[in-house]
Write an enzyme that holds these catalytic residues in place. Structure first.
Site, mmCIF file in Angstrom:
data_model
loop_
_atom_site.group_PDB
_atom_site.id
_atom_site.type_symbol
_atom_site.label_atom_id
_atom_site.label_comp_id
_atom_site.label_asym_id
_atom_site.label_seq_id
_atom_site.Cartn_x
_atom_site.Cartn_y
_atom_site.Cartn_z
ATOM 1 C CE LYS A 70 -3.980 -1.783 2.612
ATOM 2 N NZ LYS A 70 -4.808 -1.573 3.822
ATOM 3 C CE1 TYR A 106 -6.233 -8.857 0.010
ATOM 4 C CE2 TYR A 106 -6.143 -11.219 -0.465
ATOM 5 C CZ TYR A 106 -6.785 -9.988 -0.557
ATOM 6 O OH TYR A 106 -7.984 -9.904 -1.212
ATOM 7 N NE ARG A 141 -11.810 11.324 3.664
ATOM 8 C CZ ARG A 141 -12.584 10.263 3.428
ATOM 9 N NH1 ARG A 141 -13.874 10.302 3.760
ATOM 10 N NH2 ARG A 141 -12.100 9.172 2.871
#
Length: 441
Positions: A158, A202, A292
């Site tokens: 990532k 994973y 957020r």
């Protein structure tokens, strides 16, 4: 309380914020690009200011122009919504330096949680479970290959500053690791301007469950239940629901407490979301924190009765939370479907469903031009009822009633999804849609 707020966004989230401000009694300033001159948010706000050409980099992502518009309009605060500058630490810092209230967490918190590798390290130190992976960020493919061998395949790579599924690849063996790592790096550099990566094991067929938190400026932190966001295509959410189905109450409580612990560990303030990967053996791991308001916040509002955008504004204005953890209760079940455009066009006909338990968040209207410059989401359709089965029936009815012409959408796919046995049983994970072959969504 603020007298005037500038909304540094567009589309349905800008409309959502403007309506919340209006209900509190706060004046609003809309900013818009040349492509959005006739957009709904510019028409609903008390004032509107053009900040540049259609391209986002020259308008909604132009920090200096937004700051200038805020100062010129005498707004005391900026609400960034989601996307664009909402998780940009530099922008939050610029607001602080200009004595403008940023309706979100402090810049240093955004920076710390925006770096996914740093966030993992912080959570591990705080005692929040993380997926086994690298402790530090990785830049070189040779080093990454050695670390992957130590962690064990399959490996998820990532982007450290990534999001939205960009800069992510999965390798199941050493053979394709280097190629995948380099592709992910290139995508990260292009999308986020930084090719720093990290690796983690994973997790096969997990569920993506996120916990909504609110934190005021006085150290009070609460969680408002969880949302199941497992139904995704290419790491993009398609449908969300609250509460999460088939989640043991003991795990539900532990997740909420872990989210509060995570928020306190970084001195969080305002609304935020802590995202977890959940394995059916009842283990869950911290994935990331979104600093957020989330796209899917309406389903939490429907089951708790708490207006998250108003709470954001009150917290930023210095007010303490008006409720304690024991006063928050989730009742019923809510589902949100994202109606996305498949290509640009002009909306020639529109009928939006309504009725008890149906909520529609949108900025679309007949004659509205859907351009290629921004996110493809047009409408968020939310259905609420006493339980999941009733909410699914209500959503199915609402999807069947919704009409949007002139722009091709994923509406038909979502309607079909409501009939799928796996979905109806709640037997879902992050790979469900891939297995269903839902490539048209």
């Amino acid at each position: 309380m603020f007298h005037k707020i500038l909304v540094a966004n567009r589309g349905e989230i800008a409309v959502r914020i403007i309506r919340a401000c209006r209900e509190i009694g706060i004046l609003t300033v809309a900013v818009y690009s040349e492509a959005d001159r006739e957009a709904l948010h510019t028409q609903l706000a008390d004032e509107s200011i053009c900040i540049g050409p259609a391209q986002g980099t020259e308008s909604y992502l132009n920090m200096e122009r937004i700051i200038s518009a805020t100062i010129a309009s005498k707004a005391e605060a900026v609400h960034p919504g989601f996307g664009f500058l909402s998780e940009n630490a530099k922008f939050a810092q610029m607001c602080e330096q200009c004595q403008i209230a940023f309706i979100g967490p402090p810049a240093e918190v955004i920076h710390k949680m925006g770096n996914k590798a740093e966030a993992r390290k912080t959570m591990q130190e705080a005692g929040v479970a993380i997926i086994p992976g690298t402790k530090e960020a990785v830049l070189q493919v040779e080093e990454a290959e050695k670390l992957a061998e130590e962690i064990g395949y399959p490996i998820m790579m990532k982007a450290a500053f990534g999001g939205g599924g960009k800069g992510m690849r999965v390798s199941r063996s050493r053979e394709d690791f280097a190629a995948n790592f380099q592709m992910a790096q290139r995508e990260a550099k292009k999308g986020f301007g930084d090719d720093t990566m990290y690796l983690e094991r994973y997790v096969e067929k997990p569920r993506h469950i996120e916990v909504q938190i609110l934190a005021d400026q006085y150290g009070n932190v609460v969680y408002l239940g969880e949302r199941d966001c497992s139904l995704q295509m290419h790491h993009q959410k398609v449908l969300e629901e609250a509460p999460a189905v088939r989640l043991p109450d003991s795990v539900r409580k532990k997740m909420g407490e872990a989210a509060v612990l995570a928020a306190k560990a970084v001195g969080y303030k305002n609304a935020g979301t802590v995202e977890f990967l959940y394995e059916n053996n009842q283990n869950f791991y911290f994935m990331e924190m979104n600093t957020r308001i989330q796209v899917e916040h309406p389903i939490t509002e429907m089951v708790t009765g708490i207006d998250l955008v108003k709470e954001q504004i009150r917290i930023a204005a210095g007010e303490p939370l008006s409720f304690a953890q024991e006063e928050i209760a989730a009742r019923g079940h809510a589902i949100e479907c994202r109606i996305n455009a498949k290509m640009p066009g002009t909306v020639s006909n529109l009928h939006l469903p309504g009725g008890n338990g149906i909520r529609v968040d949108t900025a679309v209207y007949v004659g509205d031009k859907i351009t290629p410059y921004y996110d493809s989401m047009l409408i968020k359709l939310i259905a609420y009822d006493r339980d999941r089965e009733a909410a699914i029936r209500k959503m199915t009815s609402a999807l069947g009633e919704l009409v949007i012409e002139g722009v091709p959408t994923n509406l038909e796919f979502l309607y079909r999804l409501m009939q799928q046995p796996e979905f109806l049983k709640g037997e879902i994970d992050t790979e469900t849609l891939e297995r269903m072959g839902a490539v048209s969504c």
